[in-house]
Design a protein around this motif. Structure first.
Motif, PDB file in Angstrom:
ATOM      1  N   THR A 118      38.345  53.612  33.208  1.00  0.00           N
ATOM      2  CA  THR A 118      38.303  52.171  32.894  1.00  0.00           C
ATOM      3  C   THR A 118      39.660  51.630  32.505  1.00  0.00           C
ATOM      4  O   THR A 118      39.752  50.450  33.188  1.00  0.00           O
ATOM      5  CB  THR A 118      37.214  51.937  31.882  1.00  0.00           C
ATOM      6  OG1 THR A 118      35.767  52.551  32.307  1.00  0.00           O
ATOM      7  CG2 THR A 118      37.143  50.464  31.491  1.00  0.00           C
ATOM      8  N   ALA A 119      40.370  52.334  31.809  1.00  0.00           N
ATOM      9  CA  ALA A 119      41.682  51.941  31.397  1.00  0.00           C
ATOM     10  C   ALA A 119      42.508  51.521  32.733  1.00  0.00           C
ATOM     11  O   ALA A 119      43.180  50.645  32.779  1.00  0.00           O
ATOM     12  CB  ALA A 119      42.211  52.865  30.560  1.00  0.00           C
ATOM     13  N   TYR A 120      42.457  52.551  33.626  1.00  0.00           N
ATOM     14  CA  TYR A 120      43.184  52.169  34.965  1.00  0.00           C
ATOM     15  C   TYR A 120      42.803  51.290  35.704  1.00  0.00           C
ATOM     16  O   TYR A 120      43.696  50.221  36.045  1.00  0.00           O
ATOM     17  CB  TYR A 120      43.066  53.675  35.768  1.00  0.00           C
ATOM     18  CG  TYR A 120      43.670  53.473  37.211  1.00  0.00           C
ATOM     19  CD1 TYR A 120      44.805  53.593  37.510  1.00  0.00           C
ATOM     20  CD2 TYR A 120      42.654  53.206  38.168  1.00  0.00           C
ATOM     21  CE1 TYR A 120      45.399  53.266  38.646  1.00  0.00           C
ATOM     22  CE2 TYR A 120      43.024  53.068  39.449  1.00  0.00           C
ATOM     23  CZ  TYR A 120      44.425  53.013  39.938  1.00  0.00           C
ATOM     24  OH  TYR A 120      44.835  53.005  41.007  1.00  0.00           O
ATOM     25  N   THR A 121      41.548  50.982  35.845  1.00  0.00           N
ATOM     26  CA  THR A 121      41.039  49.594  36.675  1.00  0.00           C
ATOM     27  C   THR A 121      41.671  48.531  35.893  1.00  0.00           C
ATOM     28  O   THR A 121      41.890  47.642  36.850  1.00  0.00           O
ATOM     29  CB  THR A 121      39.617  49.753  36.808  1.00  0.00           C
ATOM     30  OG1 THR A 121      38.861  50.008  35.631  1.00  0.00           O
ATOM     31  CG2 THR A 121      39.249  51.077  37.797  1.00  0.00           C
TER      32      THR A 121
ATOM     33  N   LEU B 114      48.268  52.008  44.056  1.00  0.00           N
ATOM     34  CA  LEU B 114      47.748  51.870  42.584  1.00  0.00           C
ATOM     35  C   LEU B 114      47.037  50.703  42.484  1.00  0.00           C
ATOM     36  O   LEU B 114      45.839  50.554  41.719  1.00  0.00           O
ATOM     37  CB  LEU B 114      48.895  51.994  41.580  1.00  0.00           C
ATOM     38  CG  LEU B 114      49.590  53.468  41.578  1.00  0.00           C
ATOM     39  CD1 LEU B 114      50.937  53.375  40.859  1.00  0.00           C
ATOM     40  CD2 LEU B 114      48.702  54.475  40.982  1.00  0.00           C
ATOM     41  N   THR B 115      47.638  49.364  42.966  1.00  0.00           N
ATOM     42  CA  THR B 115      46.898  48.040  42.730  1.00  0.00           C
ATOM     43  C   THR B 115      45.650  48.033  43.384  1.00  0.00           C
ATOM     44  O   THR B 115      44.510  47.772  42.781  1.00  0.00           O
ATOM     45  CB  THR B 115      47.662  47.113  43.106  1.00  0.00           C
ATOM     46  OG1 THR B 115      49.034  47.169  42.412  1.00  0.00           O
ATOM     47  CG2 THR B 115      47.161  45.753  42.827  1.00  0.00           C
TER      48      THR B 115
ATOM     49  N   LEU C 272      43.867  47.842  33.880  1.00  0.00           N
ATOM     50  CA  LEU C 272      45.398  47.785  33.881  1.00  0.00           C
ATOM     51  C   LEU C 272      45.775  47.086  35.195  1.00  0.00           C
ATOM     52  O   LEU C 272      46.548  46.287  35.251  1.00  0.00           O
ATOM     53  CB  LEU C 272      45.957  49.122  33.560  1.00  0.00           C
ATOM     54  CG  LEU C 272      47.726  49.081  33.575  1.00  0.00           C
ATOM     55  CD1 LEU C 272      48.502  47.947  32.311  1.00  0.00           C
ATOM     56  CD2 LEU C 272      48.194  50.495  33.479  1.00  0.00           C
ATOM     57  N   PHE C 273      45.561  48.098  36.174  1.00  0.00           N
ATOM     58  CA  PHE C 273      45.841  47.599  37.557  1.00  0.00           C
ATOM     59  C   PHE C 273      45.354  46.305  38.087  1.00  0.00           C
ATOM     60  O   PHE C 273      45.877  45.716  39.066  1.00  0.00           O
ATOM     61  CB  PHE C 273      46.024  48.744  38.365  1.00  0.00           C
ATOM     62  CG  PHE C 273      47.231  49.733  38.140  1.00  0.00           C
ATOM     63  CD1 PHE C 273      48.400  49.299  38.711  1.00  0.00           C
ATOM     64  CD2 PHE C 273      46.852  50.809  37.418  1.00  0.00           C
ATOM     65  CE1 PHE C 273      49.315  50.391  38.487  1.00  0.00           C
ATOM     66  CE2 PHE C 273      47.723  51.636  37.176  1.00  0.00           C
ATOM     67  CZ  PHE C 273      49.301  51.529  37.630  1.00  0.00           C
ATOM     68  N   ARG C 274      44.200  45.994  37.884  1.00  0.00           N
ATOM     69  CA  ARG C 274      43.735  44.648  38.053  1.00  0.00           C
ATOM     70  C   ARG C 274      44.394  43.578  37.494  1.00  0.00           C
ATOM     71  O   ARG C 274      44.111  42.364  37.930  1.00  0.00           O
ATOM     72  CB  ARG C 274      42.081  44.634  37.949  1.00  0.00           C
ATOM     73  CG  ARG C 274      41.456  45.590  38.963  1.00  0.00           C
ATOM     74  CD  ARG C 274      39.928  45.052  39.089  1.00  0.00           C
ATOM     75  NE  ARG C 274      39.337  45.573  37.549  1.00  0.00           N
ATOM     76  CZ  ARG C 274      38.034  44.785  37.267  1.00  0.00           C
ATOM     77  NH1 ARG C 274      37.524  44.255  38.149  1.00  0.00           N
ATOM     78  NH2 ARG C 274      37.723  45.264  35.938  1.00  0.00           N
TER      79      ARG C 274
ATOM     80  N   THR D 237      43.665  50.548  44.881  1.00  0.00           N
ATOM     81  CA  THR D 237      42.594  51.318  44.218  1.00  0.00           C
ATOM     82  C   THR D 237      41.618  50.869  43.183  1.00  0.00           C
ATOM     83  O   THR D 237      40.557  50.988  43.062  1.00  0.00           O
ATOM     84  CB  THR D 237      43.403  52.827  43.926  1.00  0.00           C
ATOM     85  OG1 THR D 237      44.010  53.183  44.918  1.00  0.00           O
ATOM     86  CG2 THR D 237      42.091  53.787  43.170  1.00  0.00           C
ATOM     87  N   ALA D 238      42.463  50.175  42.267  1.00  0.00           N
ATOM     88  CA  ALA D 238      41.632  49.556  41.078  1.00  0.00           C
ATOM     89  C   ALA D 238      40.665  48.482  41.435  1.00  0.00           C
ATOM     90  O   ALA D 238      39.539  48.632  41.229  1.00  0.00           O
ATOM     91  CB  ALA D 238      42.505  48.855  40.201  1.00  0.00           C
ATOM     92  N   TYR D 239      40.865  47.691  42.798  1.00  0.00           N
ATOM     93  CA  TYR D 239      39.931  46.796  43.216  1.00  0.00           C
ATOM     94  C   TYR D 239      38.784  47.400  43.998  1.00  0.00           C
ATOM     95  O   TYR D 239      37.561  47.204  43.991  1.00  0.00           O
ATOM     96  CB  TYR D 239      40.642  45.693  43.950  1.00  0.00           C
ATOM     97  CG  TYR D 239      41.656  44.913  43.281  1.00  0.00           C
ATOM     98  CD1 TYR D 239      40.762  43.669  42.700  1.00  0.00           C
ATOM     99  CD2 TYR D 239      42.676  44.934  43.128  1.00  0.00           C
ATOM    100  CE1 TYR D 239      41.692  42.868  41.937  1.00  0.00           C
ATOM    101  CE2 TYR D 239      43.610  44.143  42.339  1.00  0.00           C
ATOM    102  CZ  TYR D 239      43.192  42.809  41.611  1.00  0.00           C
ATOM    103  OH  TYR D 239      43.931  42.307  41.005  1.00  0.00           O
ATOM    104  N   VAL D 240      39.464  48.636  44.672  1.00  0.00           N
ATOM    105  CA  VAL D 240      38.252  49.031  45.864  1.00  0.00           C
ATOM    106  C   VAL D 240      37.311  50.247  44.901  1.00  0.00           C
ATOM    107  O   VAL D 240      36.177  50.255  45.178  1.00  0.00           O
ATOM    108  CB  VAL D 240      39.171  50.097  46.883  1.00  0.00           C
ATOM    109  CG1 VAL D 240      38.150  51.023  47.284  1.00  0.00           C
ATOM    110  CG2 VAL D 240      39.867  49.173  47.733  1.00  0.00           C
ATOM    111  N   ALA D 241      37.728  50.579  43.763  1.00  0.00           N
ATOM    112  CA  ALA D 241      37.065  51.374  42.927  1.00  0.00           C
ATOM    113  C   ALA D 241      36.020  50.563  42.245  1.00  0.00           C
ATOM    114  O   ALA D 241      34.703  51.148  42.232  1.00  0.00           O
ATOM    115  CB  ALA D 241      37.863  51.969  41.757  1.00  0.00           C
TER     116      ALA D 241
END
Length: 297
Positions: A127-130, A171-172, A132-134, A174-178
């Motif tokens: 969750t923190a990853y998504t 990295l960027t 942050l990069f979103r 992947t957050a949206y696609v996830a």
């Protein structure tokens, strides 16, 4: 009670020897006439609007100068080889990054959907990853990785700007696609989970054979939209000095301050993007007709 037999090749709704009535033929002819008239009106209105726009723009006092600076055919032909060579780099970056984004995005989505308190740290990190990069602008991530990581002078770490520009895209996006994958996974009805578990499938087997295939099928149009966006954003790696289509156009423009190479680069990007956009529309229509679970209506 047995259903009546149907001859081979005949439709169940239309028995052998069926012919439309005169009223049905009239309705069909009327629909065809309306369709032809609508197509003709749409074509004429498009031509009229296009003519008005062309005449309005070309009648402006500064159009000759704009045409010479932005729409010079000779300059466009001269810059085309260099810009096309740079575009090939954009295509390769898009393809490699697209595969990595799909794999990593699905992995992050699965991690975010794990249940149970033991998986709370995993869900927290995902969750923190998504988040942050979103939240970070893509251009800022490209600057941080493209200039910051090579400046550390770490042993064994590549210094190629293409690598770090692609890493920023991965990295960027992947957050949206996830999040797209997670929405697809959570859209699967709980009865699907329950039915799979009742058949003896484990949680991982339920995800692999039941949930994920249905989820992916539901979010294919959204994923294709992200691919279209990735294809355009691959040009942002030019800020790192990579000679892609945009950078090649910039180099060509610097020789005579004619901006036609930028127009050439834009047209080449459009040539790549439009087929992907039409593929997305086709898949979306197909999904709407067949339904999210593939059932024929």
């Amino acid at each position: 009670m047995t259903s009546p037999s149907v001859a081979p090749g005949a439709s169940p709704e239309r028995p052998p020897g069926w012919e439309p009535s005169s009223l049905e033929r009239e309705r069909t002819a009327y629909r065809q006439r309306r369709a032809r008239r609508s197509s003709l009106v749409a074509l004429l209105s498009t031509l009229v609007l296009g003519a008005v726009l062309v005449l309005g723009i070309t009648a402006t006092p500064g159009w000759p100068r704009v045409q010479e600076t932005f729409f010079s055919p000779g300059r466009a032909w001269q810059a085309l080889p260099a810009v096309a060579t740079g575009l090939w780099l954009n295509v390769r970056v898009m393809l490699v990054c697209g595969v990595l984004i799909a794999v990593l995005g699905l992995t992050v989505a699965v991690l975010r959907t794990l249940r149970g308190p033991v998986f709370f740290p995993v869900r927290l990190v995902a969750t923190a990853y998504t988040d942050l990069f979103r939240g970070l602008p893509l251009l800022l991530v490209i600057f941080l990785l493209g200039f910051g990581v090579p400046a550390l002078r770490l042993q064994g770490v590549p210094k190629d700007a293409v690598v770090w520009g692609g890493a920023a895209l991965v990295l960027t996006y992947t957050a949206y696609v996830a999040e797209v994958f997670r929405a697809g996974i959570e859209s699967i009805h709980p009865s699907q989970w329950g039915a799979a578990r009742s058949l003896g499938l484990s949680y991982a087997q339920t995800l692999r054979f039941v949930v994920v295939p249905q989820a992916v099928r539901r979010v294919v149009p959204a994923l294709l939209n992200d691919l279209v966006s990735l294809q355009k954003d691959s040009g942002l790696i030019a800020v790192l000095g990579v000679i892609d289509a945009i950078r090649a156009a910039q180099i060509e423009t610097a020789t005579d301050f004619n901006f036609t190479p930028y127009v050439v680069a834009g047209l080449l990007f459009v040539v790549l993007t439009v087929p992907l956009a039409r593929l997305t529309d086709w898949v979306a229509r197909r999904q709407g007709w067949a339904g999210a679970t593939g059932a024929v209506r």
